[in-house]
Enzyme design. Structure first.
Site, short mmCIF file in Angstrom:
data_model
loop_
_atom_site.label_atom_id
_atom_site.label_comp_id
_atom_site.label_asym_id
_atom_site.label_seq_id
_atom_site.Cartn_x
_atom_site.Cartn_y
_atom_site.Cartn_z
CB CYS A 281 98.13 29.61 27.51
SG CYS A 281 97.29 28.03 27.57
CG HIS B 89 97.68 30.90 23.73
ND1 HIS B 89 98.35 29.71 23.50
CD2 HIS B 89 96.65 30.60 24.55
CE1 HIS B 89 97.75 28.75 24.18
NE2 HIS B 89 96.71 29.26 24.82
CG ASN C 59 95.46 25.83 24.32
OD1 ASN C 59 96.68 25.94 24.23
ND2 ASN C 59 94.75 26.44 25.26
#
Ligand code: ACO
Length: 329
Positions: free
Chosen positions: A113, A254, A284
């Site tokens: 990520c 993020h 996500n």
């Protein structure tokens, strides 16, 4: 050294939506639980014949069109992803060919990520070195291909998407990348991983039967690390630039969990209007969250030319970091 600025941005998400109510029919979960624990309402899922390079090409085309340049004007191409079309050739090569980017070199960058955050830094440094004038950094992930849709602890979290940022030298010394602080900590490797498929555990009937080609996560361990690290990275980065959260116009984190972003923003003393949260609509998307959130920030008029923006990410590895930019368009 010349400064490096972000000069264009393009995004792509596949049209199909997977809502919390859809997931209620697939696993033992509820819209309320997902919303309260993560902030996610829906995510986009790629059609079966769409791979990471397809979404990357779409996002790249939008960024190139926004800047009014051709793919053949690019010098380098980075694809940040944990879901490449295949191990090799790299997704960067596939995208280069499809775009017709004749002059570029490039590679894939894997940092879970944090991939796009690291890619922005690498792209900026190619420009700052004076050796590259136009670097396209793409973040693209088809997370739905590595998610076990019978595991309620992970399948609610992820979505598919892509984003691309063009990085160029800045004529104005005030604009562009100001500073960055990146860190990896491999002691957290077991907390979030796709165990099989690599040289340690090559694919076999056994690995498929045991579902080892999917994301396996100790959610609480990752959550605790992310809440601590995202704040620490931002605080340290700002402190060494004699700044605090009050000096920042926009915080783009993020998007893994709304609670992680809110905890970071609260501890930095940043009010909600300066904090970009779009996890409700995308989930996500791993390498695509930062460009998708940036697009929304620009579209909504919350990120404007001259604003100071902090990007922050934490991901599997562990990987973590933050970077400070002055927005240039
Ligand atoms: N629906 C209903 N109940 C659920 C679900 C679900 N989808 N998932 C878990 N539960 C249950 C658990 O079984 C547990 O039940 P129990 O108390 O009876 O045992 C309870 O809910 C609490 O589970 P936790 O795992 O403690 O829930 P938590 O509040 O930690 O939320 C979550 C889980 C959302 C995964 C959170 O831990 C998180 O966001 N972690 C970080 C994710 C992250 O940042 N990942 C990094 C980026 S990803 C990358 O790098 C590729």
């Amino acid at each position: 050294m010349p400064k490096a600025k972000i000069s264009a941005l393009g995004c792509y998400v596949p049209p199909r939506l997977l809502t919390n109510f859809d997931l209620e029919k697939m696993v033992d979960t509820s819209n309320e639980w997902i919303l309260e624990r993560t902030g996610i309402v829906e995510r986009h899922i790629a059609a079966p014949d769409v791979a990471t390079s397809d979404m990357a090409v779409e996002a790249a085309r939008v960024a190139l069109a926004q800047r009014g340049i051709e793919a053949s004007d690019l010098d380098a191409l980075l694809v940040c992803t944990v879901t490449p079309d295949m191990y090799f050739p790299s997704t960067a090569c596939l995208v280069q060919h499809r775009l017709g980017a004749k002059k570029v070199w490039g590679f894939d960058l894997i940092a879970a990520c944090s991939s796009f955050l690291y890619g922005m830094g690498v792209g900026a440094h190619l420009v700052m070195a004076g050796t590259h004038k136009k670097v396209l950094v793409i973040g693209a992930d088809t997370m739905s291909r590595i998610i076990d849709y019978t595991d309620r602890s992970t399948c609610i979290l992820f979505g598919d998407g892509a984003g691309a940022m063009l990085i160029e030298p800045s004529e104005d010394d005030n604009n562009g990348l100001i500073d960055f602080l990146y860190e990896i900590d491999g002691s957290g490797g077991d907390a979030l991983k796709m165990p099989a498929g690599g040289s340690r555990m090559p694919p076999s009937h056994d690995t498929v039967e045991k579902k080892l080609h999917y994301v396996h996560q100790d959610g609480q361990a990752v959550f605790k690390y992310a809440v601590r690290k995202m704040y620490e990275a931002c605080r340290e980065l700002l402190a060494r630039n004699n700044m605090s959260g009050k000096d920042i116009g926009c915080l783009i984190c993020h998007q893994a969990n709304r609670r992680i972003i809110q905890a970071t923003a609260d501890r930095l003393g940043m009010p909600p209007e300066k904090v970009i949260i779009n996890i409700d609509r995308y989930g996500n998307t791993t390498s695509a969250t930062l460009p998708l959130a940036t697009r929304d920030a620009v579209t909504e008029g919350r990120l404007k030319k001259g604003d100071l923006v902090v990007y922050a990410a934490v991901g599997a590895g562990f990987t973590a970091g933050a970077s400070l930019w002055r927005w240039a368009y």
